[in-house]
Every structure is written in C-alpha cells, then in structure tokens.
Design a protein around this motif. Structure first.
Motif, mmCIF file in Angstrom:
data_model
loop_
_atom_site.group_PDB
_atom_site.id
_atom_site.type_symbol
_atom_site.label_atom_id
_atom_site.label_comp_id
_atom_site.label_asym_id
_atom_site.label_seq_id
_atom_site.Cartn_x
_atom_site.Cartn_y
_atom_site.Cartn_z
ATOM 1 N N THR A 12 51.203 41.509 36.372
ATOM 2 C CA THR A 12 50.985 42.373 37.537
ATOM 3 C C THR A 12 51.927 43.567 37.511
ATOM 4 O O THR A 12 51.501 44.706 37.724
ATOM 5 N N GLY A 13 53.195 43.312 37.246
ATOM 6 C CA GLY A 13 54.161 44.411 37.182
ATOM 7 C C GLY A 13 53.793 45.445 36.139
ATOM 8 O O GLY A 13 53.840 46.656 36.397
ATOM 9 N N ALA A 52 40.244 42.146 34.469
ATOM 10 C CA ALA A 52 40.554 41.622 35.804
ATOM 11 C C ALA A 52 39.720 40.381 36.100
ATOM 12 O O ALA A 52 40.224 39.409 36.678
ATOM 13 N N LEU A 53 38.466 40.401 35.671
ATOM 14 C CA LEU A 53 37.618 39.224 35.842
ATOM 15 C C LEU A 53 38.157 38.036 35.042
ATOM 16 O O LEU A 53 38.184 36.904 35.533
ATOM 17 N N TRP A 61 45.660 35.614 40.120
ATOM 18 C CA TRP A 61 45.129 36.475 41.168
ATOM 19 C C TRP A 61 45.881 37.784 41.298
ATOM 20 O O TRP A 61 45.265 38.837 41.491
ATOM 21 N N LEU A 62 47.188 37.749 41.197
ATOM 22 C CA LEU A 62 47.960 38.993 41.276
ATOM 23 C C LEU A 62 47.669 39.895 40.084
ATOM 24 O O LEU A 62 47.554 41.115 40.219
ATOM 25 N N SER A 63 47.547 39.294 38.917
ATOM 26 C CA SER A 63 47.225 40.064 37.718
ATOM 27 C C SER A 63 45.851 40.716 37.841
ATOM 28 O O SER A 63 45.653 41.862 37.420
ATOM 29 N N GLY A 68 42.791 45.442 38.342
ATOM 30 C CA GLY A 68 41.744 46.149 39.083
ATOM 31 C C GLY A 68 42.226 47.494 39.596
ATOM 32 O O GLY A 68 41.477 48.472 39.593
ATOM 33 N N LEU A 69 43.480 47.551 40.008
ATOM 34 C CA LEU A 69 44.066 48.813 40.457
ATOM 35 C C LEU A 69 44.094 49.829 39.306
ATOM 36 O O LEU A 69 43.687 50.982 39.465
ATOM 37 N N GLY A 70 44.552 49.395 38.147
ATOM 38 C CA GLY A 70 44.576 50.283 36.986
ATOM 39 C C GLY A 70 43.177 50.724 36.577
ATOM 40 O O GLY A 70 42.946 51.895 36.252
#
Length: 128
Positions: A12-13, A52-53, A61-63, A68-70
């Motif tokens: 995630t980070g 993301a899927l 979930w965080l990943s 998804g944000l990226g």
C-alpha cells in the motif's frame, strides 16, 4: 474482521507513493496541455486495476485500494492526454472519434510490426 499483514502495508505504501509521484504529471496534463502516450497510460491503468483485483482476491484490501488509486491516476492521465490531443490537433472531432482513430493507428502499427517480425523469421529460416 480483516487481518492486515506487514506486506499489505508495504504494498500500500509503495503504490500510494507511485500515485503521489504522478500528481505533478497529472497537473501538467490537466492544466498545461501536456500529452502522455495514451496507450501506455491506458494499458498501465487497466493492468493496475487488474492487479488491484488480484490483491483483493488475496485479501490484501489496503493494497487493492492503493493500487486502485494509482490505476485511477493513470486513467486520468490517459483521458486528459487524449483530450489535449483532440483540442490541439482535432478540435472539431469528438473525444470518442479521436480515441477510435488512436486505436486504429495502434492496431495498424502492431500489425506492421508483427508482419515485419514474421517476414524476418521466415527469411532467416530460408537462409539457414
């Protein structure tokens, strides 16, 4: 309850940092008329959503959120780049028609490259 691992936090980070590092490019595309390669940005976005899927199916979930944000930033880069191309080179065309033209030219380029590779492959086999 959702259990979070250190790998989920690490991924995630990293993915959120990738998205943040793209923000200056997004600003340039949105406000200064910059253009990125639309297909590269679109493909990166679609593959990002696919990743993301995959993260979701692994329970990361965080990943999945970070990826998804990226992927969303890449999609915005593709859309605004396409808009900038249309506004500069094809001002009377719709965004959809410019996108279709891009896809057509891309397929023609791929076909040309593949045909050249096949021709080269067979010409090498005939020599040897």
């Amino acid at each position: 309850m959702i259990e979070t691992t250190w790998q989920d936090f690490a991924i995630t980070g990293i993915t959120v940092l990738f998205a943040v590092m793209l923000l200056p490019q997004l600003r340039d595309v949105m406000t200064r008329g910059a253009v990125l390669n639309v297909f590269t940005a679109l493909a990166t976005s679609l593959l990002g959503y696919l990743l993301a899927l995959v993260f979701t199916t692994l329970g990361l979930w965080l990943s999945a959120f970070g990826q998804g944000l990226g992927a969303t930033v890449w999609m915005l880069l593709a859309c605004f780049s396409l808009r900038n191309v249309r506004d500069h080179a094809f001002p009377d065309e719709t965004l959809a028609s410019v996108a279709l033209e891009f896809v057509t030219v891309w397929f023609q380029g791929v076909a040309f490259t593949v045909a050249g590779g096949v021709k080269e492959f067979f010409s090498r086999n005939n020599r040897g």
